[in-house]
Every structure is written in structure tokens, then in C-alpha cells.
Motif scaffolding. Sequence first.
Motif, PDB file in Angstrom:
ATOM      1  N   CYS A 177       3.301   3.419   8.170  1.00  0.00           N
ATOM      2  CA  CYS A 177       4.744   3.305   8.351  1.00  0.00           C
ATOM      3  C   CYS A 177       5.131   4.216   9.514  1.00  0.00           C
ATOM      4  N   ALA A 178       5.642   3.617  10.568  1.00  0.00           N
ATOM      5  CA  ALA A 178       5.982   4.382  11.769  1.00  0.00           C
ATOM      6  C   ALA A 178       7.207   5.276  11.585  1.00  0.00           C
ATOM      7  N   CYS A 179       8.032   4.981  10.599  1.00  0.00           N
ATOM      8  CA  CYS A 179       9.273   5.754  10.433  1.00  0.00           C
ATOM      9  C   CYS A 179       9.005   7.218  10.088  1.00  0.00           C
ATOM     10  N   HIS A 180       8.160   7.467   9.095  1.00  0.00           N
ATOM     11  CA  HIS A 180       7.952   8.836   8.636  1.00  0.00           C
ATOM     12  C   HIS A 180       6.480   9.205   8.453  1.00  0.00           C
ATOM     13  N   GLY A 181       5.553   8.325   8.861  1.00  0.00           N
ATOM     14  CA  GLY A 181       4.137   8.655   8.862  1.00  0.00           C
ATOM     15  C   GLY A 181       3.361   8.381   7.589  1.00  0.00           C
ATOM     16  N   SER A 182       3.958   7.715   6.618  1.00  0.00           N
ATOM     17  CA  SER A 182       3.217   7.400   5.399  1.00  0.00           C
ATOM     18  C   SER A 182       2.071   6.443   5.722  1.00  0.00           C
ATOM     19  N   GLU A 183       0.983   6.557   4.938  1.00  0.00           N
ATOM     20  CA  GLU A 183      -0.154   5.669   5.094  1.00  0.00           C
ATOM     21  C   GLU A 183      -0.565   5.134   3.725  1.00  0.00           C
ATOM     22  N   PHE A 184      -1.067   3.891   3.728  1.00  0.00           N
ATOM     23  CA  PHE A 184      -1.464   3.209   2.509  1.00  0.00           C
ATOM     24  C   PHE A 184      -2.838   2.575   2.705  1.00  0.00           C
ATOM     25  N   ALA A 185      -3.636   2.520   1.640  1.00  0.00           N
ATOM     26  CA  ALA A 185      -4.958   1.895   1.689  1.00  0.00           C
ATOM     27  C   ALA A 185      -4.796   0.379   1.733  1.00  0.00           C
ATOM     28  N   ALA A 186      -5.480  -0.275   2.670  1.00  0.00           N
ATOM     29  CA  ALA A 186      -5.374  -1.721   2.838  1.00  0.00           C
ATOM     30  C   ALA A 186      -6.068  -2.498   1.729  1.00  0.00           C
ATOM     31  N   ASP A 187      -6.882  -1.825   0.912  1.00  0.00           N
ATOM     32  CA  ASP A 187      -7.571  -2.517  -0.176  1.00  0.00           C
ATOM     33  C   ASP A 187      -6.869  -2.369  -1.525  1.00  0.00           C
ATOM     34  N   SER A 188      -5.869  -1.469  -1.593  1.00  0.00           N
ATOM     35  CA  SER A 188      -5.199  -1.245  -2.883  1.00  0.00           C
ATOM     36  C   SER A 188      -3.693  -1.055  -2.762  1.00  0.00           C
ATOM     37  N   GLY A 189      -3.202  -0.768  -1.574  1.00  0.00           N
ATOM     38  CA  GLY A 189      -1.787  -0.457  -1.392  1.00  0.00           C
ATOM     39  C   GLY A 189      -1.421   0.959  -1.796  1.00  0.00           C
ATOM     40  N   LYS A 190      -2.403   1.736  -2.244  1.00  0.00           N
ATOM     41  CA  LYS A 190      -2.174   3.104  -2.701  1.00  0.00           C
ATOM     42  C   LYS A 190      -1.731   3.992  -1.545  1.00  0.00           C
ATOM     43  N   ALA A 191      -0.727   4.839  -1.810  1.00  0.00           N
ATOM     44  CA  ALA A 191      -0.282   5.798  -0.809  1.00  0.00           C
ATOM     45  C   ALA A 191      -1.372   6.853  -0.629  1.00  0.00           C
ATOM     46  N   THR A 192      -1.837   7.028   0.608  1.00  0.00           N
ATOM     47  CA  THR A 192      -2.903   7.990   0.892  1.00  0.00           C
ATOM     48  C   THR A 192      -2.406   9.177   1.717  1.00  0.00           C
ATOM     49  N   LYS A 193      -1.207   9.030   2.305  1.00  0.00           N
ATOM     50  CA  LYS A 193      -0.605  10.109   3.086  1.00  0.00           C
ATOM     51  C   LYS A 193       0.901   9.994   2.950  1.00  0.00           C
ATOM     52  N   GLY A 194       1.558  11.095   2.631  1.00  0.00           N
ATOM     53  CA  GLY A 194       2.995  11.118   2.418  1.00  0.00           C
ATOM     54  C   GLY A 194       3.780  11.079   3.703  1.00  0.00           C
ATOM     55  N   PRO A 195       5.066  10.981   3.530  1.00  0.00           N
ATOM     56  CA  PRO A 195       5.827  11.351   2.353  1.00  0.00           C
ATOM     57  C   PRO A 195       5.860  10.324   1.217  1.00  0.00           C
ATOM     58  N   ALA A 196       5.482   9.083   1.439  1.00  0.00           N
ATOM     59  CA  ALA A 196       5.474   8.112   0.335  1.00  0.00           C
ATOM     60  C   ALA A 196       4.468   8.562  -0.721  1.00  0.00           C
ATOM     61  N   GLY A 197       4.854   8.447  -1.983  1.00  0.00           N
ATOM     62  CA  GLY A 197       3.959   8.804  -3.073  1.00  0.00           C
ATOM     63  C   GLY A 197       3.578   7.607  -3.924  1.00  0.00           C
ATOM     64  N   ALA A 198       4.408   6.566  -3.890  1.00  0.00           N
ATOM     65  CA  ALA A 198       4.164   5.374  -4.694  1.00  0.00           C
ATOM     66  C   ALA A 198       3.419   4.325  -3.873  1.00  0.00           C
ATOM     67  N   PRO A 199       2.609   3.498  -4.529  1.00  0.00           N
ATOM     68  CA  PRO A 199       1.889   2.439  -3.807  1.00  0.00           C
ATOM     69  C   PRO A 199       2.837   1.321  -3.383  1.00  0.00           C
ATOM     70  N   LEU A 200       2.383   0.514  -2.433  1.00  0.00           N
ATOM     71  CA  LEU A 200       3.113  -0.692  -2.071  1.00  0.00           C
ATOM     72  C   LEU A 200       2.986  -1.690  -3.219  1.00  0.00           C
ATOM     73  N   ALA A 201       4.042  -2.429  -3.492  1.00  0.00           N
ATOM     74  CA  ALA A 201       3.988  -3.477  -4.511  1.00  0.00           C
ATOM     75  C   ALA A 201       2.947  -4.508  -4.073  1.00  0.00           C
ATOM     76  N   SER A 202       2.153  -5.004  -5.016  1.00  0.00           N
ATOM     77  CA  SER A 202       1.067  -5.917  -4.672  1.00  0.00           C
ATOM     78  C   SER A 202       1.313  -7.324  -5.199  1.00  0.00           C
ATOM     79  N   PHE A 203       0.637  -8.278  -4.580  1.00  0.00           N
ATOM     80  CA  PHE A 203       0.690  -9.680  -4.963  1.00  0.00           C
ATOM     81  C   PHE A 203      -0.732 -10.174  -5.182  1.00  0.00           C
ATOM     82  N   LYS A 204      -0.946 -10.931  -6.224  1.00  0.00           N
ATOM     83  CA  LYS A 204      -2.243 -11.564  -6.443  1.00  0.00           C
ATOM     84  C   LYS A 204      -2.306 -12.777  -5.521  1.00  0.00           C
ATOM     85  N   VAL A 205      -3.400 -12.906  -4.765  1.00  0.00           N
ATOM     86  CA  VAL A 205      -3.539 -14.026  -3.830  1.00  0.00           C
ATOM     87  C   VAL A 205      -4.872 -14.720  -4.014  1.00  0.00           C
TER      88      VAL A 205
END
Length: 124
Positions: free
Chosen positions: A86-114
Motif C-alpha cells: 500500500c503506497a499510502c502508508h507503507g503497509s505490506e501483505f503476503a500475496a499467498d495469504s493476504g496477511k499483514a506483514t508490515k504495518g501500520p495495517a494489522g489486519a489481513p486483506l479480505a480474501s475470496f475463494k477462487v
Amino acid sequence: MLGAAGVAACGLALAGCSGQDAKAQPNLKGKVIAKTADVPVGGGTVVEDLQVVVTQPTKGVYMAFSSVCTHKGCTVSAPKDNVIRCACHGSEFAADSGKATKGPAGAPLASFKVRVEGDGIVVA
């Protein structure tokens, strides 16, 4: 091959970084959200009008997440090196799980079964 991203979050209320009113994400079940050719291994693509980021963390495994950052609602960018940023505040998420790996975000991205149907990635 099929990729699963967990529980669908079709009714999730989301807000934009610009302070816009929250709006419900459309029901995506059964919808082709991307073509397999448009989602590189280790990367992905953002489908802006659907507010979805589609990833391929390993060859033939596809995942989909909300493209709305859980910190302040900014839109994340297409993943590179299996990291959604996320370019706004630097949060990072794992592309295999959506899990927040670097803050400030602490919650994972909502996921969809595909699943893959032909050359399309479809929300299950």
C-alpha cells in the motif's frame, strides 16, 4: 489447478482513502475477475472496478483479496515478489495469504475463494 484464498468477503463494507462514504463491495461469486495470462507468477494484478487484487504466489496457484488496505482504505498496488504493498502508508501483505506483514495495517486483506475455469479466474 485450483487456488483457494479462504472465505469470501462479498459483503464487506469498504471506504476509500479520500474520505469517501463506505460502500459495499459487489457480489463477485461466479464472476471472472481476471485472465490467468494477466497474473504473473510471484506477482499479480489489481482489478480496480471490482476492488480486487489477484495473485499467483506459485505457478498455477491463484488467490484473490480485497484491494482495499485494512489500515486506512487506500487501494493497494499490484504485487511484486509476492508482496502486496500500500503506497499510502507503507503497509505490506503476503500475496499467498493476504496477511499483514508490515504495518501500520494489522489486519489481513479480505480474501475470496477462487478457481480457474479455462483461462479465467472465477470467484467460487
